[in-house]
Design a protein around this motif. Structure first.
Motif, mmCIF file in Angstrom:
data_model
loop_
_atom_site.group_PDB
_atom_site.id
_atom_site.type_symbol
_atom_site.label_atom_id
_atom_site.label_comp_id
_atom_site.label_asym_id
_atom_site.label_seq_id
_atom_site.Cartn_x
_atom_site.Cartn_y
_atom_site.Cartn_z
ATOM 1 N N ARG A 72 0.725 -1.570 -0.061
ATOM 2 C CA ARG A 72 0.368 -0.484 0.048
ATOM 3 C C ARG A 72 0.770 1.315 -0.110
ATOM 4 N NH1 ARG A 72 -3.647 0.033 5.561
ATOM 5 N NH2 ARG A 72 -1.802 -1.172 6.127
ATOM 6 N N SER A 73 0.337 2.305 -0.325
ATOM 7 C CA SER A 73 0.905 3.615 -0.134
ATOM 8 C C SER A 73 0.642 3.898 0.586
ATOM 9 C CB SER A 73 0.147 4.450 -1.853
ATOM 10 O OG SER A 73 -0.551 5.204 -1.204
ATOM 11 N N VAL A 74 1.839 5.308 1.138
ATOM 12 C CA VAL A 74 1.693 5.802 2.505
ATOM 13 C C VAL A 74 0.439 6.692 2.881
ATOM 14 C CG1 VAL A 74 2.934 8.055 3.644
ATOM 15 C CG2 VAL A 74 4.422 5.887 2.513
ATOM 16 N N THR A 75 -0.120 7.122 1.701
ATOM 17 C CA THR A 75 -1.144 7.503 2.031
ATOM 18 C C THR A 75 -2.220 6.264 2.378
ATOM 19 O OG1 THR A 75 -0.744 9.648 0.424
ATOM 20 C CG2 THR A 75 -3.319 9.370 0.697
ATOM 21 N N GLN A 76 -2.553 6.079 1.731
ATOM 22 C CA GLN A 76 -3.092 4.607 1.939
ATOM 23 C C GLN A 76 -3.087 4.422 3.748
ATOM 24 O OE1 GLN A 76 -2.067 2.049 -1.034
ATOM 25 N NE2 GLN A 76 -4.146 2.253 -2.448
ATOM 26 N N VAL A 77 -1.830 3.924 3.819
ATOM 27 C CA VAL A 77 -1.822 3.511 5.266
ATOM 28 C C VAL A 77 -1.996 4.513 5.816
ATOM 29 C CG1 VAL A 77 0.168 2.840 7.303
ATOM 30 C CG2 VAL A 77 0.431 1.552 4.785
ATOM 31 N N ILE A 78 -1.496 5.611 6.093
ATOM 32 C CA ILE A 78 -1.835 6.686 7.029
ATOM 33 C C ILE A 78 -3.143 6.716 7.403
ATOM 34 C CG2 ILE A 78 -1.289 8.733 7.877
ATOM 35 C CD1 ILE A 78 0.454 7.167 8.531
ATOM 36 N N THR A 79 -4.619 6.772 5.997
ATOM 37 C CA THR A 79 -5.911 7.045 5.833
ATOM 38 C C THR A 79 -6.323 6.035 7.088
ATOM 39 O OG1 THR A 79 -5.680 7.941 3.979
ATOM 40 C CG2 THR A 79 -7.545 7.461 4.230
ATOM 41 N N ALA A 80 -6.235 4.511 6.803
ATOM 42 C CA ALA A 80 -6.379 3.331 7.403
ATOM 43 C C ALA A 80 -6.703 3.669 8.832
ATOM 44 C CB ALA A 80 -6.136 1.940 6.781
ATOM 45 N N ALA A 81 -5.197 4.466 9.293
ATOM 46 C CA ALA A 81 -5.084 4.318 10.296
ATOM 47 C C ALA A 81 -5.960 5.371 10.809
ATOM 48 C CB ALA A 81 -2.876 4.890 10.452
ATOM 49 N N TYR A 82 -5.679 6.786 9.921
ATOM 50 C CA TYR A 82 -7.063 7.470 10.224
ATOM 51 C C TYR A 82 -8.319 7.104 10.898
ATOM 52 C CZ TYR A 82 -10.518 11.432 10.203
ATOM 53 O OH TYR A 82 -11.787 11.921 10.297
ATOM 54 N N LYS A 83 -9.239 6.049 10.022
ATOM 55 C CA LYS A 83 -10.218 5.626 9.850
ATOM 56 C C LYS A 83 -10.440 4.871 11.443
ATOM 57 C CE LYS A 83 -11.427 6.075 5.425
ATOM 58 N NZ LYS A 83 -11.328 5.707 4.135
ATOM 59 N N LYS A 84 -9.474 3.874 11.755
ATOM 60 C CA LYS A 84 -9.774 3.113 12.940
ATOM 61 C C LYS A 84 -9.806 3.783 13.889
ATOM 62 C CE LYS A 84 -9.735 -0.929 12.566
ATOM 63 N NZ LYS A 84 -8.210 -2.130 12.491
#
Length: 313
Positions: free
Chosen positions: A49-61
């Motif tokens: 996954r891209s950096v943006t995808q990881v941090i976005t997922a972390a934000y949502k969780k």
């Protein structure tokens, strides 16, 4: 009760609040480096996954969790600085906390307890000022601080120093871990650093930077300010020598941050804050002290302002 005693309690309370605001602010974001979108495998899916995808997922969780157990440390440079720690439960949406604070900020006042409990609910903070305060305040050891109301009162009084003391961290008080991650997504140089273990857990390490201007543009808690007020706040931060924010975050395989570090550049040096998070979704409820054990610091300020002795002695 004499004004000198009340002045002593007032200074003690303001100092404890300032320390609490700095710690619970755990502010914006940053870190530095070239843009890098390669993270390796992500979460338990094994997919890249891209950096943006990881941090976005972390934000949502993190936003969904709404609470966690937190251990924070902060180091402030300069003669008036020192080290502080806080540990306990923190909730967001709504904001609440029940934490214990200790460190040199409290040790500077011999009358403050070595471990001061801080309870926060509905934008009202209660600080356990200890047995010394109870002795001075008719058995009441808990200081009640309605931060918004106190800031307004201080501004009305014309006490610029006190106003800054009480409002200096208010714009950051609602910067919960989820909002910090959302702000980090706007860093122009967000990157993946590598894989690391934090307290035995496998994590992916990310970092990025934000200038003061970028922080203000992405900080949703500042949307309540009028354009003129935002301009004045920005000018004040620049005048204070704050250049930007550096943030690092370590995300585990469940897409949850287990550690967040923030560095804030200032003329005196770098304010360093580190926050470890665990037990996401932990029950976050607080029980405020009973009224007969609390004294309202804002009411004391009003009394001192009316007597012309707001500065205390």
């Amino acid at each position: 009760m004499s004004m000198s005693i009340r002045g002593s309690v007032r200074r003690r309370g303001a100092g404890a609040v300032a320390a609490a605001m700095l710690l619970t602010g755990a502010v914006a974001c940053g870190g530095g480096g070239e843009k890098n979108d390669a993270t390796g495998t992500g979460a338990k899916t094994g997919k890249k996954r891209s950096v943006t995808q990881v941090i976005t997922a972390a934000y949502k969780k993190t936003a969904e969790a709404k609470s966690a157990r937190v251990n924070m440390t902060m180091s402030v440079p300069g003669a008036d600085g020192g080290e502080m720690t806080m540990s306990g439960i923190m909730g967001w949406d709504p904001t609440l906390m029940d934490m214990t604070m200790k460190g040199s900020a409290l040790a500077a006042d011999a009358d403050m307890p070595k471990n001061a409990r801080i309870i926060w609910q509905n934008d009202v903070v209660y600080v356990d000022a200890g047995a010394a305060a109870a002795k001075e305040m008719d058995g009441k050891r808990w200081m009640k601080l309605d931060l918004g109301a106190m800031a307004e009162e201080a501004e009305k009084s014309g006490d610029d120093e006190l106003t800054k003391e009480l409002t200096g961290g208010l714009e950051d008080m609602n910067q919960d871990p989820a909002q910090q991650l959302a702000m980090l997504l706007d860093s122009p140089n967000l990157k993946h650093v590598g894989s690391e273990k934090i307290d035995g857990a496998d994590t992916e390490h990310y970092k990025g930077t934000l200038t003061v201007e970028e922080m203000m543009a992405t900080n949703k808690s500042l949307d309540v300010l009028e354009p003129k007020e935002r301009k004045e706040l920005l000018a004040g931060m620049k005048k204070a020598g704050i250049k930007g924010y550096d943030t690092e975050v370590w995300v585990n395989e469940d897409d949850l941050p287990v550690r967040m570090d923030v560095g804030i550049s200032s003329p005196q040096g770098t304010v360093e804050m580190s926050m470890k998070l665990s037990d996401y979704g932990a029950k976050a409820e607080v029980e405020v002290p009973p009224a007969n054990e609390t004294f309202d610091l804002m009411e004391m300020f009003k009394e001192l302002a009316g007597s012309g002795d707001l500065g205390g002695s």
